[in-house]
Design a protein around this motif. Structure first.
Motif, short mmCIF file in Angstrom:
data_model
loop_
_atom_site.label_atom_id
_atom_site.label_comp_id
_atom_site.label_asym_id
_atom_site.label_seq_id
_atom_site.Cartn_x
_atom_site.Cartn_y
_atom_site.Cartn_z
N GLU A 8 0.81 -1.17 0.09
CA GLU A 8 -0.02 -0.02 0.13
C GLU A 8 0.93 1.37 -0.02
O GLU A 8 1.67 1.48 0.74
CB GLU A 8 -0.83 -0.07 1.33
CG GLU A 8 -1.66 1.13 1.66
CD GLU A 8 -2.65 1.66 0.45
OE1 GLU A 8 -2.42 2.57 -0.18
OE2 GLU A 8 -3.65 0.79 0.12
N SER A 10 -0.15 4.40 0.39
CA SER A 10 -1.01 5.69 1.12
C SER A 10 -0.72 5.17 2.63
O SER A 10 -0.82 4.26 3.08
CB SER A 10 -2.39 5.62 1.00
OG SER A 10 -2.96 6.15 2.06
N THR A 12 -1.59 6.23 5.36
CA THR A 12 -2.80 6.42 6.37
C THR A 12 -3.24 4.93 6.19
O THR A 12 -3.57 4.03 7.01
CB THR A 12 -3.62 7.30 5.91
OG1 THR A 12 -3.15 8.51 5.97
CG2 THR A 12 -4.90 7.45 6.80
N GLN A 13 -3.71 4.65 4.78
CA GLN A 13 -4.30 3.43 4.59
C GLN A 13 -3.56 2.14 5.28
O GLN A 13 -3.90 1.16 5.71
CB GLN A 13 -4.63 3.02 3.02
CG GLN A 13 -5.67 4.01 2.58
CD GLN A 13 -7.19 3.46 3.21
OE1 GLN A 13 -7.41 2.21 3.56
NE2 GLN A 13 -8.20 4.33 3.46
N ASP A 52 -3.03 -2.83 -2.89
CA ASP A 52 -3.77 -1.88 -3.45
C ASP A 52 -3.71 -2.00 -4.77
O ASP A 52 -2.83 -2.51 -5.28
CB ASP A 52 -3.18 -0.47 -2.88
CG ASP A 52 -3.97 0.80 -3.36
OD1 ASP A 52 -5.17 0.73 -3.81
OD2 ASP A 52 -3.07 1.95 -3.38
#
Length: 121
Positions: A8, A10, A12-13, A52
């Motif tokens: 991933e 990101s 935050t994700q 992702d």
């Protein structure tokens, strides 16, 4: 203990997914994109890859296809986890060989249920 590789880009994700998995007792490793994930998988093969779709250098569809066509990694379970939630996106992800496709934002219990189900199968 089962290991889950979270791919991933990101922050935050990535952190949300890592926390969920660790709280449920799973060992977690991290890659920031598909290229980094492939390098890690060659060294240590995880039980499941959560990835992702939209990432730099190599997208999730490409990574999934590479994993599922390589005899060394074809049995690794793949969960695509993306904001791309159209029926076509889900269909395309499954066509690449994904074992599950979860749309972000997801419910924690749905996500963990899918992970646990794939670990048993």
């Amino acid at each position: 203990m089962a290991t889950v590789l979270v791919v991933e880009d990101s922050p935050t994700q990535r952190e949300i997914i890592i926390q969920l998995l660790q709280k449920s007792g799973l060992q977690v490793t991290v890659a920031h994109d598909g290229v980094e994930a492939l390098e890690q998988i060659q060294v240590s093969c995880p039980s499941i890859v959560v990835l992702d779709v939209v990432m730099p250098r190599m997208n999730g569809y490409e990574l999934c296809r590479k994993l599922k066509t390589d005899p060394k990694t074809q049995n690794v379970r793949v969960i695509m986890c993306s904001t791309k939630g159209e029926e076509f996106d889900r269909h395309w992800g499954m066509k690449q060989g994904a074992d599950a496709y979860i749309v972000k934002p997801f419910q924690s219990n749905e996500f963990l249920g899918t992970v646990k189900q794939l670990l048993q199968g």
